[in-house]
Write a protein that holds these residues in place. Structure first.
Motif, PDB file in Angstrom:
ATOM      1  N   GLU A 115       0.832  -1.213   0.000  1.00  0.00           N
ATOM      2  CA  GLU A 115       0.000   0.000   0.000  1.00  0.00           C
ATOM      3  C   GLU A 115       0.865   1.260   0.000  1.00  0.00           C
ATOM      4  O   GLU A 115       0.652   2.181  -0.789  1.00  0.00           O
ATOM      5  CB  GLU A 115      -0.898   0.014   1.245  1.00  0.00           C
ATOM      6  N   LEU A 116       1.865   1.285   0.900  1.00  0.00           N
ATOM      7  CA  LEU A 116       2.679   2.512   1.003  1.00  0.00           C
ATOM      8  C   LEU A 116       3.461   2.751  -0.300  1.00  0.00           C
ATOM      9  O   LEU A 116       3.586   3.886  -0.759  1.00  0.00           O
ATOM     10  CB  LEU A 116       3.633   2.429   2.199  1.00  0.00           C
ATOM     11  N   ALA A 117       3.946   1.659  -0.875  1.00  0.00           N
ATOM     12  CA  ALA A 117       4.683   1.787  -2.139  1.00  0.00           C
ATOM     13  C   ALA A 117       3.797   2.444  -3.198  1.00  0.00           C
ATOM     14  O   ALA A 117       4.238   3.310  -3.956  1.00  0.00           O
ATOM     15  CB  ALA A 117       5.148   0.421  -2.605  1.00  0.00           C
ATOM     16  N   LYS A 118       2.516   2.044  -3.202  1.00  0.00           N
ATOM     17  CA  LYS A 118       1.593   2.569  -4.208  1.00  0.00           C
ATOM     18  C   LYS A 118       1.343   4.059  -3.967  1.00  0.00           C
ATOM     19  O   LYS A 118       1.422   4.890  -4.878  1.00  0.00           O
ATOM     20  CB  LYS A 118       0.277   1.793  -4.112  1.00  0.00           C
ATOM     21  N   VAL A 119       1.098   4.396  -2.678  1.00  0.00           N
ATOM     22  CA  VAL A 119       0.746   5.777  -2.350  1.00  0.00           C
ATOM     23  C   VAL A 119       1.881   6.737  -2.689  1.00  0.00           C
ATOM     24  O   VAL A 119       1.653   7.809  -3.246  1.00  0.00           O
ATOM     25  CB  VAL A 119       0.381   5.894  -0.845  1.00  0.00           C
ATOM     26  N   ILE A 120       3.118   6.345  -2.331  1.00  0.00           N
ATOM     27  CA  ILE A 120       4.198   7.318  -2.606  1.00  0.00           C
ATOM     28  C   ILE A 120       4.958   6.996  -3.891  1.00  0.00           C
ATOM     29  O   ILE A 120       5.987   7.598  -4.183  1.00  0.00           O
ATOM     30  CB  ILE A 120       5.161   7.492  -1.406  1.00  0.00           C
ATOM     31  N   ASP A 121       4.438   6.046  -4.617  1.00  0.00           N
ATOM     32  CA  ASP A 121       4.934   5.758  -5.950  1.00  0.00           C
ATOM     33  C   ASP A 121       6.422   5.394  -5.969  1.00  0.00           C
ATOM     34  O   ASP A 121       7.237   6.059  -6.623  1.00  0.00           O
ATOM     35  CB  ASP A 121       4.675   6.981  -6.856  1.00  0.00           C
ATOM     36  N   VAL A 122       6.755   4.391  -5.177  1.00  0.00           N
ATOM     37  CA  VAL A 122       8.112   3.821  -5.258  1.00  0.00           C
ATOM     38  C   VAL A 122       7.943   2.304  -5.353  1.00  0.00           C
ATOM     39  O   VAL A 122       6.833   1.786  -5.179  1.00  0.00           O
ATOM     40  CB  VAL A 122       8.978   4.163  -4.010  1.00  0.00           C
ATOM     41  N   SER A 123       9.029   1.603  -5.580  1.00  0.00           N
ATOM     42  CA  SER A 123       8.884   0.151  -5.701  1.00  0.00           C
ATOM     43  C   SER A 123       8.622  -0.448  -4.315  1.00  0.00           C
ATOM     44  O   SER A 123       9.033   0.119  -3.290  1.00  0.00           O
ATOM     45  CB  SER A 123      10.150  -0.450  -6.306  1.00  0.00           C
ATOM     46  N   ARG A 124       7.968  -1.590  -4.319  1.00  0.00           N
ATOM     47  CA  ARG A 124       7.636  -2.211  -3.039  1.00  0.00           C
ATOM     48  C   ARG A 124       8.929  -2.622  -2.299  1.00  0.00           C
ATOM     49  O   ARG A 124       9.031  -2.521  -1.070  1.00  0.00           O
ATOM     50  CB  ARG A 124       6.755  -3.431  -3.297  1.00  0.00           C
ATOM     51  N   ASN A 125       9.949  -3.052  -3.058  1.00  0.00           N
ATOM     52  CA  ASN A 125      11.231  -3.456  -2.427  1.00  0.00           C
ATOM     53  C   ASN A 125      11.845  -2.325  -1.618  1.00  0.00           C
ATOM     54  O   ASN A 125      12.483  -2.542  -0.590  1.00  0.00           O
ATOM     55  CB  ASN A 125      12.244  -3.887  -3.496  1.00  0.00           C
ATOM     56  N   THR A 126      11.633  -1.104  -2.108  1.00  0.00           N
ATOM     57  CA  THR A 126      12.178   0.059  -1.393  1.00  0.00           C
ATOM     58  C   THR A 126      11.540   0.165  -0.007  1.00  0.00           C
ATOM     59  O   THR A 126      12.218   0.380   0.999  1.00  0.00           O
ATOM     60  CB  THR A 126      11.910   1.341  -2.205  1.00  0.00           C
TER      61      THR A 126
END
Ligand SMILES: Cc1ncc(COP(=O)(O)O)c(C=O)c1O
Length: 505
Positions: A56-67
């Motif tokens: 979810e957080l990756a999607k919201v701030i538009d970074v990869s999930r691995n990050t």
């Protein structure tokens, strides 16, 4: 950062605080980790709060999930968040932030130990690091064959296997032990096998280890007076009761042996520190005999005997010790250069196991690649060559320095003995307090040392201990001229009465 916000997160996780700079040098993962950590520490994110899933957080701030996974992992490793109930991540309840306070009586740090105070309580002599000038016991670093050294060092590093780069040989690299053992047998008359040589980080660390290993509080140490201050400090820190062994131009006064047991005798028989005298055979044998009768160890500190002006080198006292009571200590600080920090001790077999273990725990051992380079330097004949070259050079420099001193300083200073070593002790002819004079001379940065500092008993002799080996004729002229100006302006009008001061140690 993505601008549109999910209502769900904005309520609990203030995305404004998660500002990230996509052009900056810092990785996205570290930026997110730092931002979340700051929110947790400032309690903007309350303990127990569930963080959004990584997806979810990756999607919201538009970074990869691995990050996000990596940022959460780091927070979890450091204990800011924990993973519970399957895969959910929660903020940990940390204790309130620690309070920084100005140091006051009630919150002062525990400070150092009594032993520590004894160790650091003595006055340190300070020298100008940029300039040797007349600093005692200082070799000529410019004569050191750095090219040869660098070649040997890079050869060693290139062809060496794993053994030089691991926790090995804490007593010393066998190749260097063998090289030193050969040298000591051939040139210093020391009786030893390679495995008796323990390589230390300078002679000073050998003295430190020995004082801790051999002395208990209250043990009696009989040491030269005047004598090596830095050894006295170590013995005092070990709680020893230090008794003076008087030394003068008449020799070592062995008549007045302290009553009762003596645990350790410390001596510099081949080049007395600071007077530069050499102990004669009769006194060496008597000192050994006293050690046997008192059941004492002897530390023979042979720090500066390679540069003998007249006659051949005098063999070490250790070579005459038939009861194995002598621990011979040496250093490469004077023959190579002080910052190399390689010294050694030759230990009696009886102490092998203890010293070897103590080396492991003390961490006094020396870098193995450095030891390997020195082993090659000695083994390939460069050490002997360097000694021959510097012996010639220092002999000329000593003569030049002494002649100039006689000419320019002779009315004030008289050499005590100038036969051995790369420093000379001078005695004031007038009633001048050397400590005051050295203080007065400090702005000239001549790096003088007051002779009285080496004395424990009263009254001390006053004079100056000066080095000559690092100076060519021009610099010798310059320094002696400066000293002559200083003394001329100082004595006798400013000299005053010499205080009956206690020397430092
Ligand atoms: C008598 C004596 N022993 C030991 C040392 C220390 O030698 P290192 O520099 O190898 O620690 C010195 C240093 O000048 C010294 O004067």
């Amino acid at each position: 950062m993505k601008n549109e916000r999910s209502n769900f997160y904005s309520a609990e996780l203030p995305l404004d605080a998660l500002t990230i700079d996509r052009e900056g040098g810092e990785s996205l993962q570290r930026q997110i980790y730092l931002a979340l950590r700051s929110l947790i520490l400032r309690r903007v994110l309350q303990p127990g709060l569930k963080l959004p899933s990584t997806r979810e957080l990756a999607k919201v701030i538009d970074v990869s999930r691995n990050t996000i996974v990596a940022a959460y992992d780091q927070l979890s490793t450091e204990g800011y968040v924990e993973t519970r109930q399957g895969a959910s991540t929660y903020i940990v309840d940390l204790p309130p932030p620690l309070e920084a306070k100005e140091p006051q009586a009630e919150n002062r740090s525990p400070g150092i130990s009594k032993t520590g105070k004894l160790l650091v309580g003595s006055q340190i002599m300070s020298f100008d690091p940029q300039n040797c000038a007349l600093r005692p016991s200082t070799p000529d670093v410019a004569s050191f064959p750095f090219k040869t050294w660098n070649r040997l060092q890079s050869n060693r590093l290139r062809r060496q296997g794993a053994e030089l780069f691991n926790y090995n040989f804490h007593g010393g690299l066998p190749a260097l032990q063998a090289a030193i053992s050969n040298y000591l047998q051939a040139y210093r008359g020391v009786r030893c096998e390679p495995d008796q040589i323990i390589i230390t980080s300078g002679a000073q660390s050998a003295l430190d280890l020995l004082s801790r290993l051999l002395l208990d509080p209250g043990d009696r140490v009989w040491m030269e007076d005047p004598g090596y201050v830095n050894a006295a400090v170590l013995f005092a820190a070990a709680g020893a009761d230090i008794k003076p062994l008087p030394v003068s131009e008449k020799g070592w006064d062995l008549e007045d042996v302290p009553d009762g047991p003596i645990r350790l005798i410390y001596s510099t028989p081949s080049c007395q520190q600071p007077l530069g005298l050499t102990m004669l055979m009769e006194q060496r044998l008597r000192l050994l005999d006293i050690a046997y009768r008192k059941n004492a160890w002897i530390i023979e500190d042979d720090f500066d005997s390679e540069y003998r002006i007249s006659g051949k080198a005098v063999p070490a006292m250790q070579g005459h010790d038939v009861q194995n009571r002598t621990i011979y200590v040496g250093t490469f600080a004077k023959t190579l250069f002080p910052a190399i920090r390689i010294g050694f001790m030759v230990i009696p077999r009886e102490l092998s196991v203890e010293v070897s273990r103590a080396m492991l725990y003390s961490g006094h051992h020396v870098s193995l690649p450095l030891q390997a380079t020195l082993a090659d330097f000695i083994g390939d004949g460069h050490f002997a060559r360097h000694l021959r070259r510097t012996r010639r050079l220092y002999s000329e420099r000593r003569d030049y320095f002494l002649d100039l001193c006689r000419d320019r300083l002779g009315d004030w200073l008289e050499p005590i003995c100038a036969n051995v070593g790369i420093q000379i002790a001078f005695q004031f002819r007038q009633e001048i307090c050397d400590v005051d004079f050295v203080r007065h001379a400090t702005p000239r940065r001549l790096n003088l040392m007051a002779l009285s500092r080496f004395f424990r008993s009263e009254p001390p002799r006053h004079g100056l201990l000066m080095g000559y080996a690092a100076n060519d004729e021009r610099s010798t002229q310059k320094y002696v001229a400066e000293l002559s100006d200083l003394i001329g302006g100082y004595s006798p009008a400013n000299a005053g009465k010499r205080p009956q001061q206690k020397s430092v140690s």
